[in-house]
Design an enzyme around this catalytic site. Structure first.
Site, PDB file in Angstrom:
ATOM      1  N   SER A 127     -30.084  15.090  31.064  1.00  0.00           N
ATOM      2  CA  SER A 127     -29.889  14.309  29.878  1.00  0.00           C
ATOM      3  C   SER A 127     -30.208  12.924  30.318  1.00  0.00           C
ATOM      4  CB  SER A 127     -28.521  14.496  29.448  1.00  0.00           C
ATOM      5  OG  SER A 127     -28.366  13.243  28.665  1.00  0.00           O
ATOM      6  N   GLU A 129     -28.762  10.550  29.580  1.00  0.00           N
ATOM      7  CA  GLU A 129     -27.659   9.679  29.689  1.00  0.00           C
ATOM      8  C   GLU A 129     -27.107   9.657  31.133  1.00  0.00           C
ATOM      9  OE1 GLU A 129     -25.119   8.342  27.375  1.00  0.00           O
ATOM     10  OE2 GLU A 129     -26.794   8.657  26.094  1.00  0.00           O
ATOM     11  N   TYR A 151     -19.384  12.290  30.336  1.00  0.00           N
ATOM     12  CA  TYR A 151     -20.544  13.080  29.913  1.00  0.00           C
ATOM     13  C   TYR A 151     -21.744  12.816  30.904  1.00  0.00           C
ATOM     14  CZ  TYR A 151     -24.455  14.949  27.690  1.00  0.00           C
ATOM     15  OH  TYR A 151     -25.696  15.803  27.319  1.00  0.00           O
TER      16      TYR A 151
HETATM   17  P1  GDP Z   1     -25.943   9.626  22.787  1.00  0.00           P
HETATM   18  O1  GDP Z   1     -27.007   8.845  23.139  1.00  0.00           O
HETATM   19  O2  GDP Z   1     -25.834  11.019  23.338  1.00  0.00           O
HETATM   20  O3  GDP Z   1     -24.338   8.848  23.045  1.00  0.00           O
HETATM   21  O4  GDP Z   1     -25.802   9.847  21.218  1.00  0.00           O
HETATM   22  P2  GDP Z   1     -25.105   9.375  19.916  1.00  0.00           P
HETATM   23  O5  GDP Z   1     -25.874   9.763  18.762  1.00  0.00           O
HETATM   24  O6  GDP Z   1     -23.648   9.677  20.007  1.00  0.00           O
HETATM   25  O7  GDP Z   1     -25.064   7.722  20.049  1.00  0.00           O
HETATM   26  C1  GDP Z   1     -26.292   7.147  20.155  1.00  0.00           C
HETATM   27  C2  GDP Z   1     -25.624   5.555  19.971  1.00  0.00           C
HETATM   28  O8  GDP Z   1     -25.335   5.166  18.937  1.00  0.00           O
HETATM   29  C3  GDP Z   1     -24.850   5.128  21.202  1.00  0.00           C
HETATM   30  O9  GDP Z   1     -25.155   4.013  21.597  1.00  0.00           O
HETATM   31  C4  GDP Z   1     -23.588   4.948  20.297  1.00  0.00           C
HETATM   32  O10 GDP Z   1     -22.627   3.862  20.678  1.00  0.00           O
HETATM   33  C5  GDP Z   1     -24.333   4.232  18.767  1.00  0.00           C
HETATM   34  N1  GDP Z   1     -23.238   4.508  17.938  1.00  0.00           N
HETATM   35  C6  GDP Z   1     -22.937   3.471  17.029  1.00  0.00           C
HETATM   36  N2  GDP Z   1     -22.232   3.819  16.012  1.00  0.00           N
HETATM   37  C7  GDP Z   1     -22.073   4.959  16.161  1.00  0.00           C
HETATM   38  C8  GDP Z   1     -21.173   6.168  15.553  1.00  0.00           C
HETATM   39  O11 GDP Z   1     -20.338   6.102  14.787  1.00  0.00           O
HETATM   40  N3  GDP Z   1     -21.155   7.457  16.166  1.00  0.00           N
HETATM   41  C9  GDP Z   1     -22.051   7.862  17.407  1.00  0.00           C
HETATM   42  N4  GDP Z   1     -22.092   8.968  17.686  1.00  0.00           N
HETATM   43  N5  GDP Z   1     -22.716   6.930  17.873  1.00  0.00           N
HETATM   44  C10 GDP Z   1     -22.977   5.576  17.448  1.00  0.00           C
END
Ligand code: GDP
Length: 331
Positions: A127, A129, A151
């Protein structure tokens, strides 16, 4: 017929990969965990020819058993506790499933092949990440890792143990460093789907606002249906290697909101979005942007669906789903 075993078959990527492998003429086996797992019905509906086997990434004997039944030519390890936000609240489980699970499946291959690991080609779902607090941009296969969540740390272990088994045991093991990839099948907890579902519900008058965390972070988002082709292509090469899979474009959460709300004719979305501290993370990955030059040159892989088309596809799918659900709440 070639045979493939897929962990995480019930997830977004498992479903797309399962469909791709069936279309290519594979006998596909999927590992499913738990008792009466409700996601099994989705697999049975979408890819009925997949044979489901019981197994769990925290249980080595079950993995050996699945390999013995499936006798696969290829194994795709897509199973993981995959939501970054949850990984702080269940850090130990994340390390066990997302990190140690990779070691267990590699050990299962080593045991089932009696040490001749190259007999089974292995794909590890790594990933972006792992890059976390990025050391350079765009990120390539040689960019150092700096994970920012349990993660990301677990995925980094999974990546290095895959590389190590390749170097130690001559395993045909590949690590695909995939940047965020989304689709109408994405879970609601991820920000793209949370937004597209929320937008659909706002359009239908089912909710007023969407509560989000950090709107400033940027991601390189592609379409999951494109990305599973790269997974398969990695295992068709002469040599096992690691590849970044990404679009090379990055967008903020605010841009995601612009496109999603524009689809329902809303230009000023500020009154529909509230920032809720519950969704702000203890440590953030501010910016990701991948350089998939190697995948393009060696695998002839390119993403087909643009960011705008992806988000519009997701809003449209959610509009249809939410409309049906509101008409018939029993589903
Ligand atoms: P990730 O890159 O695997 O963490 O995918 P996510 O879709 O969970 O998050 C992507 C980005 O969106 C991260 O920087 C989060 O902090 C931001 N984000 C902002 N608001 C939200 C929220 O309400 N839910 C999630 N999942 N991410 C959020």
């Amino acid at each position: 017929m070639p045979r493939a075993l897929v962990t995480g078959i019930t997830g977004q990527d498992g479903l797309y990969l399962g469909e791709l492998l069936v279309a290519k003429g594979y006998d596909v086996y999927g590992v499913v965990r738990g008792q009466n797992n409700p996601k099994v019905r989705t697999v049975e509906r979408l890819i009925p020819s997949v044979e489901l086997l019981e197994g769990d990434l925290t249980d080595l004997p079950s993995l050996i058993g699945a390999i013995e039944i499936a006798q696969p030519d290829e194994i795709y390890n897509l199973g993981a506790l995959s939501f970054v936000g949850l990984s702080w609240r269940q850090a130990e489980l994340t390390a066990d499933v997302t990190g140690m699970g990779v070691l267990r499946i590699l050990e299962a291959i080593r045991i089932a092949t009696q040490g001749d690991m190259s007999r089974i080609r292995f794909y590890q779902a790594s990933s972006s990440e792992m890059f976390g607090k990025v050391r350079e941009s765009p990120q390539t296969e040689s960019t150092p890792f700096h994970p920012r969540s349990p993660y990301g740390a677990a995925k980094t272990f999974g990546h290095y143990i895959t590389v190590n088994y390749r170097e130690s045991y001559d395993a045909f093991a590949c690590s695909g460093i995939l940047f965020n990839h989304e689709s109408p099948r994405r879970g609601h907890e991820f920000v793209t789907r949370k937004v597209t579902r929320g937008v659909a519900r706002v359009a239908l008058g089912l909710q007023e606002t969407i509560a989000l965390g950090n709107l400033e972070s940027k991601r390189d988002w592609g379409f999951a249906g494109d990305y599973v082709h790269a997974m398969w292509q990695m295992l068709q090469q002469d040599e096992p290697e690691d590849y970044v899979v990404a679009t090379g474009e990055t967008h903020s959460i605010s841009e995601l909101l612009d496109i999603a709300f524009a689809r329902i004719g809303v230009t000023d979305w500020t009154k529909h979005v509230e920032v809720d501290q519950r969704f702000v993370r203890p440590a953030e990955v501010d910016y990701l942007c991948g350089d998939a030059t190697k995948a393009r040159e060696k695998l002839d892989w390119t993403p087909k669906v643009s960011f705008t088309d992806l988000i519009e596809m997701m809003v449209d799918a959610d509009l249809e789903r939410e409309r049906k659900l509101s008409e018939n709440p029993e589903g």
